[in-house]
Scaffold this active site. Structure first.
Site, PDB file in Angstrom:
ATOM      1  CB  SER A  14     -35.835 -46.394  45.034  1.00  0.00           C
ATOM      2  OG  SER A  14     -37.225 -46.291  45.255  1.00  0.00           O
ATOM      3  CE  LYS A  65     -41.832 -55.911  43.036  1.00  0.00           C
ATOM      4  NZ  LYS A  65     -42.504 -55.447  41.814  1.00  0.00           N
ATOM      5  CG  ASP A 101     -46.104 -54.051  41.431  1.00  0.00           C
ATOM      6  OD1 ASP A 101     -45.893 -52.839  41.630  1.00  0.00           O
ATOM      7  OD2 ASP A 101     -45.233 -54.933  41.613  1.00  0.00           O
TER       8      ASP A 101
HETATM    9  P1  NAP Z   1     -38.703 -59.710  35.559  1.00  0.00           P
HETATM   10  O1  NAP Z   1     -39.492 -60.433  36.570  1.00  0.00           O
HETATM   11  O2  NAP Z   1     -37.224 -59.860  35.526  1.00  0.00           O
HETATM   12  O3  NAP Z   1     -39.304 -60.097  34.107  1.00  0.00           O
HETATM   13  C1  NAP Z   1     -38.697 -59.589  32.943  1.00  0.00           C
HETATM   14  C2  NAP Z   1     -39.602 -59.878  31.750  1.00  0.00           C
HETATM   15  O4  NAP Z   1     -39.042 -59.226  30.596  1.00  0.00           O
HETATM   16  C3  NAP Z   1     -39.707 -61.356  31.393  1.00  0.00           C
HETATM   17  O5  NAP Z   1     -40.980 -61.611  30.847  1.00  0.00           O
HETATM   18  C4  NAP Z   1     -38.616 -61.490  30.322  1.00  0.00           C
HETATM   19  O6  NAP Z   1     -38.829 -62.576  29.437  1.00  0.00           O
HETATM   20  C5  NAP Z   1     -38.803 -60.186  29.583  1.00  0.00           C
HETATM   21  N1  NAP Z   1     -37.624 -59.803  28.829  1.00  0.00           N
HETATM   22  C6  NAP Z   1     -36.435 -59.359  29.319  1.00  0.00           C
HETATM   23  N2  NAP Z   1     -35.593 -59.056  28.313  1.00  0.00           N
HETATM   24  C7  NAP Z   1     -36.268 -59.301  27.163  1.00  0.00           C
HETATM   25  C8  NAP Z   1     -35.941 -59.187  25.783  1.00  0.00           C
HETATM   26  N3  NAP Z   1     -34.741 -58.719  25.394  1.00  0.00           N
HETATM   27  N4  NAP Z   1     -36.885 -59.517  24.877  1.00  0.00           N
HETATM   28  C9  NAP Z   1     -38.105 -59.952  25.252  1.00  0.00           C
HETATM   29  N5  NAP Z   1     -38.478 -60.093  26.550  1.00  0.00           N
HETATM   30  C10 NAP Z   1     -37.562 -59.769  27.498  1.00  0.00           C
HETATM   31  O7  NAP Z   1     -38.937 -58.128  35.683  1.00  0.00           O
HETATM   32  P2  NAP Z   1     -40.283 -57.385  36.164  1.00  0.00           P
HETATM   33  O8  NAP Z   1     -40.208 -57.116  37.615  1.00  0.00           O
HETATM   34  O9  NAP Z   1     -41.444 -58.123  35.632  1.00  0.00           O
HETATM   35  O10 NAP Z   1     -40.132 -55.977  35.420  1.00  0.00           O
HETATM   36  C11 NAP Z   1     -40.361 -55.839  34.030  1.00  0.00           C
HETATM   37  C12 NAP Z   1     -40.383 -54.349  33.679  1.00  0.00           C
HETATM   38  O11 NAP Z   1     -41.495 -53.751  34.354  1.00  0.00           O
HETATM   39  C13 NAP Z   1     -39.142 -53.594  34.145  1.00  0.00           C
HETATM   40  O12 NAP Z   1     -38.818 -52.623  33.170  1.00  0.00           O
HETATM   41  C14 NAP Z   1     -39.596 -52.905  35.426  1.00  0.00           C
HETATM   42  O13 NAP Z   1     -38.907 -51.695  35.669  1.00  0.00           O
HETATM   43  C15 NAP Z   1     -41.047 -52.617  35.076  1.00  0.00           C
HETATM   44  N6  NAP Z   1     -41.895 -52.483  36.262  1.00  0.00           N
HETATM   45  C16 NAP Z   1     -42.546 -51.310  36.401  1.00  0.00           C
HETATM   46  C17 NAP Z   1     -43.380 -51.115  37.469  1.00  0.00           C
HETATM   47  C18 NAP Z   1     -44.099 -49.814  37.577  1.00  0.00           C
HETATM   48  O14 NAP Z   1     -44.650 -49.539  38.639  1.00  0.00           O
HETATM   49  N7  NAP Z   1     -44.147 -49.013  36.519  1.00  0.00           N
HETATM   50  C19 NAP Z   1     -43.562 -52.131  38.428  1.00  0.00           C
HETATM   51  C20 NAP Z   1     -42.871 -53.350  38.268  1.00  0.00           C
HETATM   52  C21 NAP Z   1     -42.029 -53.494  37.159  1.00  0.00           C
HETATM   53  P3  NAP Z   1     -38.155 -64.032  29.735  1.00  0.00           P
HETATM   54  O15 NAP Z   1     -39.122 -64.763  30.631  1.00  0.00           O
HETATM   55  O16 NAP Z   1     -38.035 -64.628  28.382  1.00  0.00           O
HETATM   56  O17 NAP Z   1     -36.826 -63.759  30.358  1.00  0.00           O
END
Ligand code: NAP
Length: 267
Positions: A14, A65, A101
């Site tokens: 982290s 979360k 977020d």
């Molecule tokens: P999550 O709840 O696991 O959701 C993952 C998302 O990605 C779902 O919509 C999933 O679709 C999609 N996905 C995964 N693999 C895929 C693929 N190969 N092709 C198309 N869609 C795909 O994860 P999350 O917490 O939302 O995080 C998502 C991203 O945001 C991560 O990279 C995380 O590091 C980033 N993030 C960044 C911040 C920041 O502050 N910058 C904050 C939170 C998260 P399905 O529903 O089809 O599985």
């Protein structure tokens, strides 16, 4: 000494500890920011223990979360999003739960001069980040189109977000033709040079935010910049969600530049 921290699993890599501790050092606050990986079955006990020991605030990441919602008093935004990423233990009553977020994404978008009121936004991804960002954009006055690999999840989320519509990933090029904002809220592009959106669909009238921050310049952002779009990397969203948590916990104005440097030094 005040104690703040992060619960999740894994939390070893982290970037929040150096980001928050740089802010404590800058403002002369006697505090530490510690990471914890509780067993999911002991989550409630872990939160009660943190409260009893005088921990002032915790950030929350995957996989907790959603689960912490049941153990805190969520504010209205966290309740609507269905996820808490910031717990505040400082009040008299039960700990309160917040979601920074959404605000983090909005403040990241403010870095470029995009007017979200009346804007057309496409959010790719309907997981935790997609949920927070979609509610944030809708609250800011944008019309949100949500596209997701698992299409039913996009429809389910769109049913909850005011004015939103749900789509499959194949619809993204058509949706982008008239859009002002594109957000990648999937993990696509993390560690791998791939993009969730075909390059041909990107254009110069777009502002593109990628939630992915490893790498900082994803393929999506590179291809968007090549086509003249304004781009914002995921570290800005990470920074501003941390800034919002810091300000809630300490009541002080966050030293944003210092936190940004501490973050980017490690990316
Ligand atoms: P999550 O709840 O696991 O959701 C993952 C998302 O990605 C779902 O919509 C999933 O679709 C999609 N996905 C995964 N693999 C895929 C693929 N190969 N092709 C198309 N869609 C795909 O994860 P999350 O917490 O939302 O995080 C998502 C991203 O945001 C991560 O990279 C995380 O590091 C980033 N993030 C960044 C911040 C920041 O502050 N910058 C904050 C939170 C998260 P399905 O529903 O089809 O599985």
């Amino acid at each position: 000494m005040q104690v703040f921290g992060l619960i999740g699993n894994p939390v070893t890599h982290s970037l929040s500890p150096p980001m928050h501790e740089a802010a404590y050092d800058e403002l002369g606050i006697d505090a530490r920011y510690v990471t914890f990986e509780p067993d999911p079955v002991t989550l409630e006990t872990a939160l009660e223990g943190a409260d009893a020991l005088g921990v002032r605030g915790l950030n929350v990441t995957i996989p907790f979360k959603q689960d912490v919602l049941a153990h805190v008093e969520p504010d209205e935004l966290a309740r609507r999003i269905g996820a808490v990423n910031t717990i505040d233990f400082s009040g008299e009553g039960p700990p309160t739960g917040h979601n920074t977020d959404a605000g983090g994404a909005l403040r990241a978008l403010e870095r470029v001069d995009v007017d979200l009121e009346g804007a057309g936004a496409v959010v790719v991804g309907a997981g935790g980040a997609g949920r927070a960002i979609s509610f944030g954009l809708a609250d800011a006055g944008a019309t949100v189109a949500i596209a997701n690999r698992t299409e039913p999840n996009a429809h389910d989320l769109a049913d909850e977000v005011p004015g939103a519509s749900g789509h499959d990933l194949e619809s993204v090029p058509d949706l982008l033709a008239d859009a002002d904002v594109l957000v990648n809220a999937t993990s696509v592009g993390m560690e791998e040079d791939v993009s969730p959106v075909p390059a041909e669909a990107l254009h110069g009238d777009l502002t593109v935010l990628d939630a992915v921050y490893r790498p900082l310049e994803t393929r999506l952002l590179r291809e968007a910049a090549d086509r003249g779009a304004a781009t914002i990397d995921g570290a800005w969203m990470l920074l501003y969600q941390g800034v919002e948590a810091f300000e809630r916990w300490t009541g002080a104005d966050a030293p944003v530049e210092v936190m940004n440097e501490a973050l980017r030094e490690r990316l």
